[in-house]
Motif scaffolding. Structure first.
Motif, PDB file in Angstrom:
ATOM      1  N   GLY A  41      86.323  99.719  62.820  1.00 40.69           N
ATOM      2  CA  GLY A  41      86.487  99.453  64.066  1.00 40.69           C
ATOM      3  C   GLY A  41      87.628  98.724  63.990  1.00 40.69           C
ATOM      4  N   GLN A  87      83.947 100.658  71.410  1.00 40.92           N
ATOM      5  CA  GLN A  87      84.598 101.968  70.717  1.00 40.92           C
ATOM      6  C   GLN A  87      83.663 103.003  70.251  1.00 40.92           C
ATOM      7  OE1 GLN A  87      87.258 102.607  71.710  1.00 40.92           O
ATOM      8  NE2 GLN A  87      88.944 101.829  70.500  1.00 40.92           N
ATOM      9  N   VAL A  88      83.158 102.348  69.113  1.00 44.63           N
ATOM     10  CA  VAL A  88      81.878 103.139  68.505  1.00 44.63           C
ATOM     11  C   VAL A  88      80.427 102.984  69.066  1.00 44.63           C
ATOM     12  CG1 VAL A  88      80.523 102.337  66.646  1.00 44.63           C
ATOM     13  CG2 VAL A  88      82.229 100.976  66.207  1.00 44.63           C
ATOM     14  N   SER A 113      85.647  96.755  69.745  1.00 49.61           N
ATOM     15  CA  SER A 113      85.452  97.886  68.546  1.00 49.61           C
ATOM     16  C   SER A 113      83.808  97.610  68.704  1.00 49.61           C
ATOM     17  CB  SER A 113      85.134  97.206  67.121  1.00 49.61           C
ATOM     18  OG  SER A 113      84.834  97.853  66.032  1.00 49.61           O
ATOM     19  N   SER A 161      93.600  98.683  65.320  1.00 55.27           N
ATOM     20  CA  SER A 161      92.862  98.494  64.658  1.00 55.27           C
ATOM     21  C   SER A 161      94.045  97.365  63.454  1.00 55.27           C
ATOM     22  CB  SER A 161      92.506  99.302  63.367  1.00 55.27           C
ATOM     23  OG  SER A 161      93.186 100.234  62.951  1.00 55.27           O
TER      24      SER A 161
END
Lengths: 428, 428
Positions: free
Chosen positions: B283, B359-360, B356, B291
């Motif tokens: 991510g 987001q994951v 991140s 990114s």
């Protein structure tokens, strides 16, 4: 806030028009983890000539500007909006079509903040010369990427063979040359005219409480000032009903040739419901003859004129419409002739009651399957809404169609001067 | 976490997974046939989904089979073959409208499952093998498809990268097969391969939708039981690849845009403890528009429209891909390699790790909202022999620290840099 219940589908849509003219639609699906929001302006690549808000004279802006503007709304003076969504655990994106520009996010948490972020970034533009210049390199690579895609070149080439003057023939991203002319002032001109709330629709679908969500959106919009917007004057060149070029081709480094057959559709006289019926009927008729269960598909496949890349679609929108059929072929000339002949023969053929029922069932099933997707519901609802159609009326409209409707449709559909052929040929 | 409960049953010759869920207006059925990835039989496995889907003994031609599916409210049915690490998986997917939403009283689901079963277990064949006309035509189509891979430059570049990077490893095998095999394939030999496959491959059947578990179990037994098979798993572990010098490969084709694809070995696989940290790593590195790759290659240097990375979970690869002007090869490559060095030296903030992570988690939850996404996640788990409830997966992702991400970065090794460029290669 009004609630519209669709009983058979077990769905409800909540609707409200804000004081500034923004139309908001909400659909609650508490079983889903996800929420999807899409904020759309009724402005796309074909809206190149218009009278800017507060001005007397019309202007024509460079090709590709709607798409360029879409890119640039993500960049603010101090930050990139992608980062804002990232911080909220959401993913964001945007797209530009012939008639629309849309900004969207999906998220499984912090939905209220994400909705505010979406509304605020689209409604607070910041364009500077430096950032406009920087974007030109990025979009040039986007255009180059499409230049190498044979399917895209075939699709656009077919549109260009059909349309002579109308800006639907211009590539949505413009050209590497045309985007060089774009200035920050051009962006503001387009923005101020087309991004007024009264020209826009917000749709939020997913794991939401509609009442609270609507209150929040109302508060967000009430906190901002917008000038009253008179009707937008858009101008389009006079376009002949006939195709521009009956035949055209390009040479590309492909291993297999492509043949596309375009049918230029007449849409100017259609209202919303007529447009929907035309779209459904042409889809069902093409499905009947040209999908894998169809006699034409079987014939073309058996004789090695097509393979499973063969596709067809009908797109009807404000201002323009077309049907495109085609795909990879080893016999590009023969395929074109055969499909044209088949299209002309439609008028002499009849679809039986039994077969028509089967095509209706297929359409109903496809529609129900699509409803599993929040993206489909929100995008398609918005699209139909701008054309004056309610997405959830699709089901009763399909149910109401008869073989007589199909017969009447093919009666006026295919005319010699409305058909064009476009080929992508391999290098020698 | 709104993941549906999965019930797994060891059945006669197959494993049944039932996932009751109220999210969908349809019922999805997926059958997966798995065997070790081998050079021998790979072209047969590429051909089989196309041949099987054409006709059954009850519906002996394409038109009758497709019409039958259309009559069942446009039931969708598709199949494909993919690599999962160094195993080959044939997937057959069906989506049927849930009868609860139809006014019609017919047993739609049962009839659809009958067709599913016929395609798998009773395809059109007699004592001398499959239907010769069908097989010959499908061989022709697949030949054409293999030759056309070059036309899609992004997937072509990806294939070439893997060819060079995983040379002599099963993973480099092409899922669409090889031209030289066709001279040895005919209706009889393909049928022999099919019989071996249908009896010996590991079979898993997944069913999800708003269904009654007991009823579905009964239907599944009726249609998917295999008397001949003990359904044993001969899983092939992925090889790690030899340690060697970094390769740099430049190939030239007639393209406008260069395709820069870079392959790394992660030395981490699905089921490993640091797999969660790998997801967070990706991510920050190249998985999202916030990114390092996106921000540096695209936003800072305007070299590309896309620059991203993804990882292959079962083989342990990390793949970077970007479309750049041929003249910008060195600059783009150096920027990408620098981003990896920055990851290894911990040049990113705790905030970026947290973002991140969110987001994951968002991505995982969104994936599991979709029937096919959910099934893929569960199948992945099963293949790797670790079954972890969704809640625990999310908790494990949340636990990832900056130190974990640095450790992952340090394990990742550059393997191959591949550039597909124009004939002039950037020289004017």
């Amino acid at each position: 806030m009004k609630e519209h219940v669709y009983e058979q589908l077990n769905e409800s849509v909540y609707q409200e028009t804000m004081d500034n003219g923004l139309k908001v639609f909400l659909l609650s699906k508490p079983e889903m983890a996800k929420t999807y929001g899409i904020f759309t302006t009724n402005y796309g690549s074909i809206d190149q000539t218009f009278t800017p808000i507060g001005k007397e004279d019309k202007v024509t802006v460079p090709e590709g500007i709607a798409h360029f503007l879409e890119h640039k709304l993500f960049e603010k003076e101090d930050r990139d909006v992608f980062q804002d969504f990232t911080k909220l655990g959401a993913s964001a994106n945007a797209f530009t079509s012939f008639t629309k520009t849309a900004y969207l996010f999906s998220a499984t948490s912090q939905i209220e903040k994400n909705v505010d972020t979406l509304l605020n970034f689209v409604q607070e533009p910041y364009f500077s010369k430096a950032s406009v210049d920087k974007e030109k390199g990025i979009i040039a690579q986007e255009i180059r990427m499409y230049d190498d895609q044979p399917d895209w070149r075939a699709f656009f080439g077919t549109i260009q063979s059909m349309y002579d003057k109308h800006p639907v023939k211009v590539d949505i991203a413009g050209t590497v040359e045309s985007i060089q002319e774009i200035t920050k002032d051009d962006l503001y001109t387009c923005y101020e005219t087309f991004y007024h709330p009264s020209n826009m629709v917000l749709f939020v679908a997913g794991n939401i409480n509609p009442e609270k969500m609507m209150d929040q959106i109302r508060a967000n919009q009430d906190s901002k000032d917008f000038k009253e917007l008179p009707d937008i004057n858009r101008f389009y060149p006079e376009e002949s009903p006939s195709v521009a070029k009956a035949e055209d081709s390009i040479v590309m480094p492909v291993t297999t040739a492509k043949t596309m057959i375009g049918v230029k559709e007449e849409v100017s006289s259609l209202n919303g419901e007529e447009l929907l019926r035309a779209e459904l009927l042409s889809g069902m008729i093409l499905d009947f003859y040209f999908s894998r269960s169809g006699e034409f598909y079987e014939e073309l496949y058996r004789e090695d004129l097509i393979d499973d890349s063969f596709q067809f679609e009908t797109e009807l929108d404000r201002q323009f419409g077309f049907t495109i059929l085609g795909g990879d072929t080893r016999k590009p000339g023969e395929l074109a002739e055969r499909v044209k002949k088949m299209l002309h023969s439609l008028r002499e053929k009849k679809i039986s009651e039994e077969d028509f029922t089967r095509m209706k069932r297929k359409k109903i099933g496809q529609f129900m399957r699509a409803l599993n997707s929040l993206e489909f519901i929100a995008n398609q609802f918005t699209h139909y809404h701008t054309l004056g159609v309610d997405l959830f009326d699709v089901l009763p409209v399909i149910e109401s169609l008869t073989t007589e409707d199909a017969d009447r449709y093919v009666e006026h559909w295919i005319k010699e001067d409305r058909i064009s052929v476009f080929k992508v040929m391999p290098q020698e | 976490m709104k993941i549906s409960k999965e019930s797994v049953y060891d059945k006669q010759g197959y494993r049944l997974h039932i996932l009751p869920s109220k999210k969908y207006k349809t019922v999805s059925i997926v059958a997966k046939l798995k065997s070790p990835l081998k050079r021998k039989g790979i072209t047969e496995r590429a051909l089989l989904p196309h041949v099987l889907q054409k006709a059954t003994n009850k519906n002996p031609n394409v038109r009758s089979l497709q019409s039958a599916l259309e009559n069942l409210y446009g039931t969708g049915f598709s199949s494909d073959g993919t690599k999962k690490g160094e195993n080959h998986v044939l997937s057959f997917r069906m989506e049927v409208v849930n009868e609860a939403y139809l006014t019609n009283q017919e047993p739609i689901l049962e009839r659809a499952m009958q067709i599913f079963s016929d395609v798998l277990f009773d395809p059109k064949a007699d004592s001398s093998g499959f239907d010769e006309t069908i097989v010959n035509r499908e061989i022709q189509t697949l030949e054409q498809k293999i030759k056309s891979i070059k036309d899609d430059k992004m997937s072509y570049a990806n294939m070439r990268l893997i060819d060079h990077m995983c040379e002599n490893e099963p993973y480099a095998l092409h899922v669409h097969g090889y031209l030289e095999d066709f001279k040895n394939i005919n209706a009889k030999s393909l049928y022999e391969y099919y019989q071996e496959m249908i009896n010996r491959d590991l079979l898993d059947v997944y069913i999800t939708g708003d269904v009654d578990e007991a009823e579905i179990e009964k239907l599944a037994d009726q249609f998917f039981s295999r008397s001949s098979s003990d359904n044993s798993d001969d899983h092939q572990e992925s090889s790690a690849g030899e340690k060697r010098e970094v390769k740099e490969i430049i190939e030239k084709e007639d393209v406008n845009q260069g395709k820069l694809h870079i392959g790394y070995r992660t030395n981490i696989k699905f089921g490993d403890d640091d797999y969660y940290a790998l997801q967070v790593f990706n991510g920050i590195f190249g998985g999202f528009p916030s990114s390092k790759l996106f921000m540096n290659v695209r936003e800072k240097h305007s070299l590309a429209y896309y620059a991203a990375s993804r990882f292959e979970s079962h083989k342990g690869l990390l793949l970077v891909f970007s479309g750049v002007d041929p003249k910008d090869f060195d600059q783009a490559k150096n920027i990408i390699l620098e981003q990896m060095e920055a990851m290894k030296s911990g040049d990113f903030s705790d905030d970026q790790v947290n973002e991140s992570t969110e987001q994951v988690i968002n991505q995982l939850q969104e994936t599991m909202d979709h029937a096919n996404g959910l099934i893929e996640v569960l199948y992945h788990q099963m293949l790797s022999g670790v079954s972890i409830p969704a809640k625990e997966i999310l908790e494990n992702v949340r636990k990832v620290t900056k130190a974990d991400v640095i450790n992952v970065a340090k394990k990742i090794e550059l393997d191959t840099v591949y550039f597909l460029t124009s004939q002039k290669g950037g020289e004017e």
